[in-house]
Structure formats: C-alpha cells, structure tokens
Design a protein around this motif. Structure first.
Motif, PDB file in Angstrom:
ATOM      1  N   LEU A  55       0.844  -1.190   0.000  1.00  0.00           N
ATOM      2  CA  LEU A  55       0.000   0.000   0.000  1.00  0.00           C
ATOM      3  C   LEU A  55       0.879   1.239   0.000  1.00  0.00           C
ATOM      4  O   LEU A  55       1.776   1.382   0.837  1.00  0.00           O
ATOM      5  CB  LEU A  55      -0.895  -0.003   1.246  1.00  0.00           C
TER       6      LEU A  55
ATOM      7  N   PRO B 107      -0.020   4.923   0.423  1.00  0.00           N
ATOM      8  CA  PRO B 107      -1.212   5.722   0.734  1.00  0.00           C
ATOM      9  C   PRO B 107      -1.344   7.017  -0.065  1.00  0.00           C
ATOM     10  O   PRO B 107      -2.457   7.471  -0.310  1.00  0.00           O
ATOM     11  CB  PRO B 107      -1.055   6.026   2.233  1.00  0.00           C
TER      12      PRO B 107
ATOM     13  N   ARG C  11      -9.719  -2.142  -5.669  1.00  0.00           N
ATOM     14  CA  ARG C  11      -9.525  -0.817  -5.070  1.00  0.00           C
ATOM     15  C   ARG C  11     -10.808   0.003  -5.123  1.00  0.00           C
ATOM     16  O   ARG C  11     -11.182   0.676  -4.160  1.00  0.00           O
ATOM     17  CB  ARG C  11      -8.383  -0.095  -5.787  1.00  0.00           C
TER      18      ARG C  11
ATOM     19  N   GLN D 247     -13.374  -1.329  -2.651  1.00  0.00           N
ATOM     20  CA  GLN D 247     -13.058  -1.009  -1.266  1.00  0.00           C
ATOM     21  C   GLN D 247     -13.110   0.490  -0.989  1.00  0.00           C
ATOM     22  O   GLN D 247     -12.842   0.920   0.136  1.00  0.00           O
ATOM     23  CB  GLN D 247     -11.662  -1.546  -0.906  1.00  0.00           C
TER      24      GLN D 247
ATOM     25  N   ALA E  26     -11.107   2.753  -2.147  1.00  0.00           N
ATOM     26  CA  ALA E  26      -9.731   3.197  -1.877  1.00  0.00           C
ATOM     27  C   ALA E  26      -9.082   3.773  -3.128  1.00  0.00           C
ATOM     28  O   ALA E  26      -7.887   3.610  -3.354  1.00  0.00           O
ATOM     29  CB  ALA E  26      -8.904   2.031  -1.340  1.00  0.00           C
TER      30      ALA E  26
ATOM     31  N   HIS F 147      -5.790   5.767  -2.981  1.00  0.00           N
ATOM     32  CA  HIS F 147      -4.568   5.098  -2.558  1.00  0.00           C
ATOM     33  C   HIS F 147      -3.949   4.312  -3.711  1.00  0.00           C
ATOM     34  O   HIS F 147      -4.643   3.869  -4.615  1.00  0.00           O
ATOM     35  CB  HIS F 147      -4.842   4.142  -1.398  1.00  0.00           C
TER      36      HIS F 147
ATOM     37  N   LEU G 270      -5.565  -1.683   4.253  1.00  0.00           N
ATOM     38  CA  LEU G 270      -6.383  -0.491   4.480  1.00  0.00           C
ATOM     39  C   LEU G 270      -6.755  -0.363   5.955  1.00  0.00           C
ATOM     40  O   LEU G 270      -6.774   0.742   6.507  1.00  0.00           O
ATOM     41  CB  LEU G 270      -7.638  -0.546   3.608  1.00  0.00           C
TER      42      LEU G 270
ATOM     43  N   TRP H 198      -3.726   0.953   7.691  1.00  0.00           N
ATOM     44  CA  TRP H 198      -3.517   2.373   7.412  1.00  0.00           C
ATOM     45  C   TRP H 198      -4.498   3.246   8.189  1.00  0.00           C
ATOM     46  O   TRP H 198      -4.122   4.285   8.737  1.00  0.00           O
ATOM     47  CB  TRP H 198      -3.629   2.631   5.922  1.00  0.00           C
ATOM     48  N   ASN H 199      -5.751   2.828   8.280  1.00  0.00           N
ATOM     49  CA  ASN H 199      -6.730   3.596   9.050  1.00  0.00           C
ATOM     50  C   ASN H 199      -6.323   3.649  10.523  1.00  0.00           C
ATOM     51  O   ASN H 199      -6.512   4.671  11.198  1.00  0.00           O
ATOM     52  CB  ASN H 199      -8.119   2.970   8.900  1.00  0.00           C
TER      53      ASN H 199
END
Length: 522
Positions: free
Chosen positions: A153, A155, A183, A186, A188, A191, A215, A218-219
């Motif tokens: 990932l 970001p 992606r 999701q 995202a 990202h 993910l 990352w959150n």
C-alpha cells in the motif's frame, strides 16, 4: 505500538518489492536466540550467505513509522532535521517528502522549496529508511509504504504498479485489472498499490484480503496520532516492523527452500505461527534444534563470521580479494596471489577476475556492505574477456536481495557498484575502533614518535628557567628507542635545550602518545 496482525508484512528498508533470488536446493535459515541477542543466518550448502542480528540495546528501526518533529530547516541542502527519538535528529530530504502526506494537523503541502514543505516545530509521520550509521542520523521519508504478502500500500500515490520481475504481459494485465477493481470496490481509489513478485498467479480473493488488511492497518495508523488528544512525543511508534527472525522468514525464505532450524522454543513457536498464516508450505519444515551443541557451531557459522570480519578473502585458484571499508566508499582489490596459471598471463588474469566476480556478491551480502563500492579488477587485454567478466558479475549480483547497480568495466579495470545501505555493516555491528590506533589500522613507528617528542622539547623549555628539568612520558617502545638507538639524539636535544630530561614509562599509553611536563629543580 500498532498491531496490524500477523498477516501484514512490515516495511523492508524502502524497497517496494523484495528480489526473488533463485533458491539454492539446500538453503537453510538458522535462527539462534541468546538472551537479548537474536541472530539469523541464511546458509546455502555449507556457506553462510547472509547474517542478520539484533540486540535489545541496539534494535534496528528500519521500516517503523513514527511521529517526527522538525527541529531545523537546511535550505542550502533542501532538507530538514527531524527529531524521531534517536540520539541525533534524522535527515529528511525534500525529495523524500510526499506532498499529500498525512500530518498531525491534517494539512497538506505542495512540493517545492523545503521551506514551503515543512516548518520548524511541525509534527508529521515519517518512516525510517535507514538506521543511524556511524555519525549520520537516520534517513527518513514521508512517502510511507505498508507491504503485505501480495501487495504494498502506498497511501499517497494513486496508481497501481506491477513488479518488474513479473514479465508475462498477460499476467501483468490480469493483476492490474484485479487490483484496480478491488480498489474501487473497497472505496480506496485515492490510494496506490504495488503488486509484489510473490503475487504472480495469486487469486482475486487473496488480493482482496491483502488489500483489506492493508487499508485497516492504514486507518489505524492515521487514527493513532489523535488517540491521546495531545501532540505525541517525537519517536512515538505508530507502526512497527516485524522482529528480525520473522522479517527474514518473510523477505528471504522461499517455499522450495530446505528448512528453518531454531534453537529457542518460544521463537520456534512464534515463527511456526507466522508461517502457518503467511507461507503454509514452510510450516512443516520449521524445526527446533535440541542438540546440546550450539546451533551455529554445528553448522560452522561462527568461524565464517570471524572470517567475514577480515579484509582478505581467498579465491579458489590462489588469488584473493582485499576489501577495505572507509567512510566514503568500499574498495575491493583483486590480486592473483599465489595463482601463476598454466598457459599465459591473460588466461591467469581472466580466471582470477572471474572467480572474484562470482565471490564478491556473497561478500557484499554477508558483510552488509553498502553505498559506493569500487572494484579494481586486474587489467585484461582481450575484449571478449572483459565482456564475459561484466556478464559474470551481473549474473552473480542477481542473487542479492538488496538493490544493486553496476557500471561497465572502465578502461582502467574498475567497476563501480551502488548497493543500498539500510543498516550498519557487519564490522560496524560487531566491532568498534581500536583504542590503540583510533580505528585507522596504523600507528606511528616508535622512532617517529620519539623525534616528535624531541621537537616538542625545544618548545617546552622556553617556559622553564635555564637548567630546568623536563619529564618525558611515553609508551615503552618509544622510551626503548630513546634509551637505545636514539640515546645520542636525546642527549643532543637536551644539550640544545639547556635542560635535563627524565624518562617515564606509561604502559597503558597509545603507541603515538607522548607528554612533556616541566619539573622544578631540587
């Protein structure tokens, strides 16, 4: 510290994908743990290929994501010093600042002059790319990456990339389409993701699972700076790299390799759990060493570590390498040594150079040498030999898990290598500068120090009344010279200075030490 679960891989020194080197059919990983020290040896056949070690008082921090605070801006270098909890601040260059990076205050910046990117006192998330080495602070980046088994990932980068080591175009397009679709599903889309080499042939479900885990991690990272409601201290870890014995298993070991042998029951259990989640095929080949003989002794690893601390490396035909490490670069000199050949000089030189080219990459990995490396091969006249030498070196370098770039052979027989450096070399990890020579490997001869002392005598007596006395303190070798072969020089110097000299031995003195002190009469 962030806990992202056993399925999430840590960052590996800034590389978006680890090199997948060809596995040796008898390659093994040996893990020994003793107190606060863990050592991991990668062995092919009977040869030690790589050594990774960590101690509780000097852990590696490469890959950790931490809170940093900007303490100084360096406009002339387009860089900043950032406090991250080490003894000295880390180094953050403008090129390593992501313009859409996540900051503690939620703000964003536009890439331009360093003074417009960050300001003193600013708090931001940084990832450690290089541990502090020697007098240099850690190398930092805000271009954060989170690797997992199949994906990485990124970001702040919104594109999908595919490892260059996946060469089949159909497979590349399949993976790109699957990741792009996942992606969007999701949510995202802002990202980026990089598909690792290991993902070749991976299913859509496996890629989606990886993406969801990344993910979630990352959150969690984004939320942590705000957990306490106050600005966290510099150096606070919000995402931590895996311990060395698990990291090596993740990054270096391939399913087709022979086995893993561990001499600590707790570590053995932890590694088996990780393998069951990440590389299930390896789990049955992870063994516990129960023999009373130490694990590294049983595989002759200790002797090979000692050999790797010496500058000279023997080659099969009688030639040798001399590897010297300096602050600026590594130099490697190739010598024919006792090898005289059987036909002619050109063939002798060519064979020695080929052996050196094949042996050198292992030495770079084993000694963990990085930065600029200059190899001085023996001059060859035949162009075909020169081409074959470069090809052999490049082929041997393919087995390195660290990014290496090699130049062509110059007209003077030199090849320049650039090898990524993320941690201290083996010498730096295991040794310290000699207190006798100051780390130079050289000391002045006793007679040279003696003559320096006699020259100093002429300066010292200027502060004494006529007929005064001077005490000369030095190591035994210097005083032996002044009392023996140098006695006439000492007598003449004392007469010119108009004083008497008292010699005092200092058994603990460095070889280049001397001290002059005036003494009153009586």
């Amino acid at each position: 510290m962030a806990d992202v679960g056993p399925q999430i891989e840590g960052h590996s020194g800034g590389d978006k994908d680890q090199t997948r080197r060809p596995a040796h059919p008898s390659e093994q990983v040996l893990i020994t743990r003793s107190g606060a020290e863990t050592r991991v040896a990668v062995v092919a056949g009977t040869e030690l290929q790589e050594l990774h070690l960590t101690r509780s008082e000097r852990p590696t921090r490469v890959g950790d994501i931490v809170i940093g605070r900007v303490v100084k801006i360096l406009p002339g270098m387009q860089a900043a010093f950032v406090e991250v909890g080490f003894e000295r601040p880390g180094f953050l260059h403008a090129n390593d600042i992501e313009p859409r990076r996540f900051e503690a205050d939620g703000a964003a910046a536009t890439p331009q002059d360093i003074r417009k990117l960050v300001h003193e006192g600013q708090t931001l998330l940084v990832q450690i790319n290089k541990d502090p080495i020697s007098s240099k602070g850690a190398r930092l980046t805000t271009n954060l990456t989170l690797p997992a088994r199949w994906l990485v990932l990124t970001p702040f980068a919104g594109h999908v990339g595919i490892s260059q080591r996946i060469t089949d175009e159909t497979e590349r397009e399949r993976l790109r389409a699957l990741v792009a679709q996942a992606r969007e599903q999701q949510g995202a889309g802002e990202h980026g993701f990089i598909v690792r080499t290991a993902a070749e042939g991976a299913s859509a479900a496996a890629l989606v699972a990886d993406m969801q885990q990344l993910l979630a991690a990352w959150n969690d990272i984004r939320a942590r700076p705000h957990d306490t409601g106050a600005a966290p201290d510099p150096g606070t870890v919000v995402w931590e790299e895996l311990p060395v014995h698990v990291r090596v298993l993740r990054d270096l070991l391939l399913p087709e390799q022979a086995r893993v042998v561990i001499d600590d029951a707790e570590t053995h259990a932890a590694v088996r759990r990780f393998a069951a989640d990440v590389v299930p095929a390896l789990a049955p080949r992870i063994e516990l060493h129960t023999d009373r003989r130490p694990l590294f002794d049983a595989y002759d690893i200790e002797a090979q570590i000692e050999a790797a601390l010496k500058p000279t490396v023997s080659l099969p035909s009688g030639g040798y390498l001399v590897i010297e490490q300096t602050e600026a670069m590594i130099t490697v000199d190739v010598n024919t040594g006792g090898f005289v050949g059987v036909d002619n000089l050109e063939d002798t030189v060519f064979r020695t150079n080929l052996e050196a080219a094949r042996a050198l990459p292992r030495q770079l990995r084993l000694r963990n040498l990085g930065g600029l490396i200059v190899v001085d091969f023996i001059d060859m006249l035949v162009d075909e030999h020169r081409q074959q030498l470069v090809a052999a070196l490049n082929e041997a370098l393919r087995g390195d898990t660290v990014k290496v770039r090699a130049s062509d052979l110059s007209q003077f027989g030199l090849v320049e290598l650039s090898r990524k450096r993320t941690r201290e070399s083996l010498n730096q990890q295991l040794c310290e500068p000699c207190d006798r020579c100051g780390g130079t490997g050289l000391v002045k001869r006793p007679e040279i120090v003696a003559f320096e002392a006699l020259r100093g005598l002429a300066r010292e007596v200027r502060t004494l009344p006529a007929g005064g006395r001077v005490r000369l303190s030095a190591g035994p070798a210097v005083l032996d010279y002044l009392a023996g072969a140098g006695a006439d020089h000492l007598r003449a110097a004392a007469e010119r200075a108009g004083c008497s000299v008292e010699l005092t031995a200092r058994a603990d003195a460095r070889p280049d030490f001397y001290e002059l002190a005036g003494r009153p009469d009586g």
